[in-house]
Structures are given as C-alpha cells and as structure tokens.
Design a protein around this motif. Structure first.
Motif, PDB file in Angstrom:
ATOM      1  N   ASN A 173     -20.314  23.133   0.922  1.00  0.00           N
ATOM      2  CA  ASN A 173     -19.432  22.942   0.036  1.00  0.00           C
ATOM      3  C   ASN A 173     -18.061  22.316   0.904  1.00  0.00           C
ATOM      4  OD1 ASN A 173     -18.084  24.044  -2.505  1.00  0.00           O
ATOM      5  ND2 ASN A 173     -16.590  24.693  -1.212  1.00  0.00           N
ATOM      6  N   GLU A 174     -17.241  21.466   0.198  1.00  0.00           N
ATOM      7  CA  GLU A 174     -16.134  20.873   0.811  1.00  0.00           C
ATOM      8  C   GLU A 174     -14.871  20.847  -0.070  1.00  0.00           C
ATOM      9  OE1 GLU A 174     -15.435  17.105   3.650  1.00  0.00           O
ATOM     10  OE2 GLU A 174     -16.759  16.676   1.909  1.00  0.00           O
ATOM     11  N   VAL A 175     -13.775  21.287   0.335  1.00  0.00           N
ATOM     12  CA  VAL A 175     -12.725  21.142  -0.377  1.00  0.00           C
ATOM     13  C   VAL A 175     -11.829  20.067   0.420  1.00  0.00           C
ATOM     14  CG1 VAL A 175     -10.426  22.447  -1.059  1.00  0.00           C
ATOM     15  CG2 VAL A 175     -12.709  23.654  -1.079  1.00  0.00           C
ATOM     16  N   LEU A 176     -11.178  19.064  -0.748  1.00  0.00           N
ATOM     17  CA  LEU A 176     -10.205  17.947  -0.018  1.00  0.00           C
ATOM     18  C   LEU A 176      -9.002  18.168  -0.521  1.00  0.00           C
ATOM     19  CD1 LEU A 176     -13.660  16.971  -0.794  1.00  0.00           C
ATOM     20  CD2 LEU A 176     -12.519  14.841  -0.056  1.00  0.00           C
ATOM     21  N   ILE A 177      -7.762  18.412   0.170  1.00  0.00           N
ATOM     22  CA  ILE A 177      -6.561  18.390  -0.294  1.00  0.00           C
ATOM     23  C   ILE A 177      -5.565  17.439   0.387  1.00  0.00           C
ATOM     24  CG2 ILE A 177      -4.649  20.091   0.124  1.00  0.00           C
ATOM     25  CD1 ILE A 177      -6.778  22.364   1.028  1.00  0.00           C
ATOM     26  N   ASN A 178      -4.610  16.842  -0.611  1.00  0.00           N
ATOM     27  CA  ASN A 178      -3.889  16.204  -0.513  1.00  0.00           C
ATOM     28  C   ASN A 178      -2.463  16.676   0.214  1.00  0.00           C
ATOM     29  OD1 ASN A 178      -5.131  13.756  -1.418  1.00  0.00           O
ATOM     30  ND2 ASN A 178      -4.800  14.362  -3.438  1.00  0.00           N
ATOM     31  N   PHE A 179      -1.816  16.024   1.320  1.00  0.00           N
ATOM     32  CA  PHE A 179      -0.424  16.526   1.343  1.00  0.00           C
ATOM     33  C   PHE A 179       0.555  15.098   2.000  1.00  0.00           C
ATOM     34  CE2 PHE A 179      -2.886  16.928   5.175  1.00  0.00           C
ATOM     35  CZ  PHE A 179      -2.179  16.631   6.119  1.00  0.00           C
ATOM     36  N   GLY A 180       1.628  15.194   1.920  1.00  0.00           N
ATOM     37  CA  GLY A 180       2.630  14.421   2.397  1.00  0.00           C
ATOM     38  C   GLY A 180       3.822  14.217   1.423  1.00  0.00           C
ATOM     39  N   GLU A 181       4.854  13.225   1.506  1.00  0.00           N
ATOM     40  CA  GLU A 181       6.008  13.553   0.796  1.00  0.00           C
ATOM     41  C   GLU A 181       5.740  12.538  -0.475  1.00  0.00           C
ATOM     42  OE1 GLU A 181       7.455   8.961   2.759  1.00  0.00           O
ATOM     43  OE2 GLU A 181       8.702  10.989   3.166  1.00  0.00           O
ATOM     44  N   ASN A 182       4.558  11.718  -0.531  1.00  0.00           N
ATOM     45  CA  ASN A 182       4.275  11.045  -1.835  1.00  0.00           C
ATOM     46  C   ASN A 182       3.469  12.232  -2.756  1.00  0.00           C
ATOM     47  OD1 ASN A 182       5.855   8.666  -1.228  1.00  0.00           O
ATOM     48  ND2 ASN A 182       3.876   8.022  -0.103  1.00  0.00           N
ATOM     49  N   ILE A 183       3.213  13.033  -2.387  1.00  0.00           N
ATOM     50  CA  ILE A 183       2.149  14.108  -3.093  1.00  0.00           C
ATOM     51  C   ILE A 183       3.055  15.305  -3.576  1.00  0.00           C
ATOM     52  CG2 ILE A 183       0.319  15.654  -2.966  1.00  0.00           C
ATOM     53  CD1 ILE A 183      -0.674  12.841  -2.646  1.00  0.00           C
ATOM     54  N   ILE A 184       3.035  15.189  -5.053  1.00  0.00           N
ATOM     55  CA  ILE A 184       4.073  16.335  -5.731  1.00  0.00           C
ATOM     56  C   ILE A 184       3.139  17.211  -6.492  1.00  0.00           C
ATOM     57  CG2 ILE A 184       5.927  16.510  -7.391  1.00  0.00           C
ATOM     58  CD1 ILE A 184       7.048  13.539  -6.524  1.00  0.00           C
ATOM     59  N   THR A 185       2.482  16.813  -7.424  1.00  0.00           N
ATOM     60  CA  THR A 185       1.692  17.856  -8.214  1.00  0.00           C
ATOM     61  C   THR A 185       0.145  17.732  -7.965  1.00  0.00           C
ATOM     62  OG1 THR A 185       1.268  15.918  -9.807  1.00  0.00           O
ATOM     63  CG2 THR A 185       3.296  17.305  -9.987  1.00  0.00           C
ATOM     64  N   ASN A 186      -0.334  16.895  -7.188  1.00  0.00           N
ATOM     65  CA  ASN A 186      -1.902  16.915  -7.112  1.00  0.00           C
ATOM     66  C   ASN A 186      -2.494  16.940  -5.583  1.00  0.00           C
ATOM     67  OD1 ASN A 186      -0.535  14.310  -6.375  1.00  0.00           O
ATOM     68  ND2 ASN A 186      -2.403  13.138  -6.542  1.00  0.00           N
ATOM     69  N   HIS A 187      -1.815  18.076  -5.059  1.00  0.00           N
ATOM     70  CA  HIS A 187      -2.254  18.772  -3.891  1.00  0.00           C
ATOM     71  C   HIS A 187      -3.782  18.878  -3.758  1.00  0.00           C
ATOM     72  CE1 HIS A 187       1.687  19.085  -2.306  1.00  0.00           C
ATOM     73  NE2 HIS A 187       2.066  19.681  -3.470  1.00  0.00           N
ATOM     74  N   PHE A 188      -4.529  19.247  -4.979  1.00  0.00           N
ATOM     75  CA  PHE A 188      -5.865  19.390  -4.949  1.00  0.00           C
ATOM     76  C   PHE A 188      -6.387  18.090  -5.316  1.00  0.00           C
ATOM     77  CE2 PHE A 188      -9.624  19.719  -7.635  1.00  0.00           C
ATOM     78  CZ  PHE A 188     -10.499  20.318  -6.801  1.00  0.00           C
TER      79      PHE A 188
ATOM     80  N   PHE B 206       0.740  -1.188   0.123  1.00  0.00           N
ATOM     81  CA  PHE B 206       0.096   0.001  -0.028  1.00  0.00           C
ATOM     82  C   PHE B 206       0.886   1.381  -0.018  1.00  0.00           C
ATOM     83  CE2 PHE B 206      -2.683  -3.253   1.601  1.00  0.00           C
ATOM     84  CZ  PHE B 206      -3.986  -3.010   1.316  1.00  0.00           C
ATOM     85  N   ASN B 207       0.342   2.242  -0.553  1.00  0.00           N
ATOM     86  CA  ASN B 207       1.112   3.613  -0.641  1.00  0.00           C
ATOM     87  C   ASN B 207       0.251   4.294   0.597  1.00  0.00           C
ATOM     88  OD1 ASN B 207      -0.819   5.814  -1.743  1.00  0.00           O
ATOM     89  ND2 ASN B 207      -0.627   4.132  -3.587  1.00  0.00           N
ATOM     90  N   PHE B 208       0.946   5.468   0.927  1.00  0.00           N
ATOM     91  CA  PHE B 208       0.191   6.233   2.107  1.00  0.00           C
ATOM     92  C   PHE B 208       0.203   7.827   1.833  1.00  0.00           C
ATOM     93  CE2 PHE B 208       0.988   8.760   6.169  1.00  0.00           C
ATOM     94  CZ  PHE B 208      -0.142   8.498   6.681  1.00  0.00           C
ATOM     95  N   ASN B 209      -0.734   8.421   2.016  1.00  0.00           N
ATOM     96  CA  ASN B 209      -0.850   9.862   2.116  1.00  0.00           C
ATOM     97  C   ASN B 209      -1.736  10.305   3.079  1.00  0.00           C
ATOM     98  OD1 ASN B 209      -3.016   9.220   0.343  1.00  0.00           O
ATOM     99  ND2 ASN B 209      -2.861  11.135  -0.732  1.00  0.00           N
ATOM    100  N   HIS B 210      -1.782  11.697   3.228  1.00  0.00           N
ATOM    101  CA  HIS B 210      -2.713  12.550   4.161  1.00  0.00           C
ATOM    102  C   HIS B 210      -3.606  13.201   3.242  1.00  0.00           C
ATOM    103  CE1 HIS B 210       0.438  11.931   7.583  1.00  0.00           C
ATOM    104  NE2 HIS B 210       1.308  12.188   6.380  1.00  0.00           N
ATOM    105  N   ARG B 211      -4.836  13.326   3.836  1.00  0.00           N
ATOM    106  CA  ARG B 211      -5.846  14.408   3.251  1.00  0.00           C
ATOM    107  C   ARG B 211      -6.479  15.034   4.327  1.00  0.00           C
ATOM    108  NH1 ARG B 211     -10.185  11.875  -0.786  1.00  0.00           N
ATOM    109  NH2 ARG B 211     -11.422  11.358   0.930  1.00  0.00           N
TER     110      ARG B 211
END
Length: 241
Positions: A158-173, A126-131
């Motif tokens: 209305n809800e905005v979902l944002i990715n973050f973490g070391e595996n997130i490079i271009t797709n933060h939104f 599995f890969n891991f990231n935060h949201r």
C-alpha cells in the motif's frame, strides 16, 4: 466506464487500466548500482526513470535520479500529451520478519515540474510542486516450492501519495495505491502479475477516479563488476515502481 456518487458533492469514476513495467538494477561496485525503470499505462501515463543507488549496511538503500513522464490530459475537449520532469530520491529498508516473510518500507520524494496548458494548447512553461510517497509492503516466499525452476512469492503493498508546496491549496491528497501480485523469481529475473486499486484525486474538487488495474511487471538485475557475484540482494531483485 461507470460513475458512482456518494453524494452530490463527492463523485467517484470507476475505470479499468492495464499497467506494464520493466525495471532493472545493475551493480557497478560493491555499494553502488544503476537504477532504470519504464512504465506504460494506455491513456494513463508513460514513465522513464533513472538513478543511482547507494547501499548502506545490508538492507538499507538510498537512490536519487531523474524521471521523464508523458501524461495525457484534456483542455477544451482537446487531447494533449503533457510533459513532466521529475527529479526524485528515495530510501528503502527491508526487514526480514521470518525466513519467508519480508517487510518493505519506502519513502520517495518527487520534485514535479509539470507542463502548463490552457485553451486546448500546451504552453512552454511549467508549474512546480512537491510530492511525498509512503509505502509499506509484505512479501511471502514459497521457499520449498518451484515453478519453472523459480521460486514463487506473493506481494501485498500500500502506498499513499501526498502533494505539498505553495501551489497546493486543496488537493494535498494525491492518490492511494493498493496492490496484490503473484511473482516468480528466477536466476536474475522476477515476474509479477496482479491487481492494483489506484484511487486518484482529480484537480476538480471532490472528484476521484478509482482505477481497477491489471499489472504486469518484470524486474531484472545485472552485475557489471569484474568478479561476477550475484548476492541475495532483495532490493536489487524486487524493484517497486
């Protein structure tokens, strides 16, 4: 399904969806309740989520738990059902603006363990990231109106979902969700029907999907305390997926 491009670099896919959900909250003590919700979108996802909620003051709630997801995907023209394990937590604050208007603010954090795949096959790792999910909503109650002995209401969120973490490079939104529902509140059950515009960024650069979604959600609350007292508790009554 139709395709619409703003430019050669940015492509938006429009498609229809149907989202059905069932959400429950069960009071087990004065300050604690059990959270369970289930959601299914054909060709979209299945979610089974559980947790425990602690209430603070009158309109502030903290929930933590675990969610299991099954998400269809494709690899080398092969359809796969990808597993996701998701520990999560959230805080919700309800603000009564007037007798009929309520504002809802929610911050939810997801730890996403998503199954990897390659060459048309699912892998065992599995890969891991935060949201992070930020929601604001408005609810209007028609207090003097009744339908089938229930109180109707309107919900706009209305809800905005944002990715973050070391595996997130271009797709933060990750995505944006905007929905308008008509609801009916009965004694211990709430029904919502409406429209959601779910705008999702795909893993490929500058490719997005706009899902025009019909939602049908049912919420129920239960009370397992020895003294069965159902208070006027908005968070336990109007759950949000």
């Amino acid at each position: 399904m139709s395709y619409f491009s703003f430019s050669q670099e940015k492509e938006i896919i429009n498609q229809g969806q149907f989202w059905t959900g069932y959400m429950t909250s069960a009071r087990i003590s004065e300050n604690y309740s059990l959270w369970n919700d289930f959601h299914y979108v054909p060709d979209g996802f299945f979610v089974a989520r559980t947790g425990i909620t602690r209430s603070f003051f009158e309109k502030l709630y903290l929930t933590a738990g675990y969610a299991y997801l099954n998400i269809p995907t494709e690899s080398n023209d092969t359809k796969l059902n990808r597993t996701e394990h998701r520990p999560w937590m959230q805080t919700v604050a309800n603000h009564e603006l007037t007798e009929r208007w309520t504002m809802i603010n929610r911050v939810r954090y997801d730890m996403r363990y998503r199954q990897n795949f390659a060459n048309g096959e699912l892998l065992n790792d599995f890969n891991f990231n935060h949201r992070l999910r930020l929601l604001i909503g408005l609810r209007y109650h028609f207090e003097k109106q009744t339908i089938f002995s229930g109180t109707p209401y309107i919900n706009l969120s209305n809800e905005v979902l944002i990715n973050f973490g070391e595996n997130i490079i271009t797709n933060h939104f990750n995505q944006n969700r905007t929905w308008l529902t008509l609801g009916l509140r009965l004694e211990n059950t709430s029904f919502q029907v409406g429209y959601m515009n779910r705008f999702v960024k795909l893993s490929q650069n500058q490719r997005f999907v706009r899902n025009h979604t019909l939602v049908v959600w049912i919420s129920q609350r239960f009370d397992f305390r020895k003294k069965e007292i159902l208070g006027d508790d908005d968070e336990h009554f109007y759950q949000i997926p």
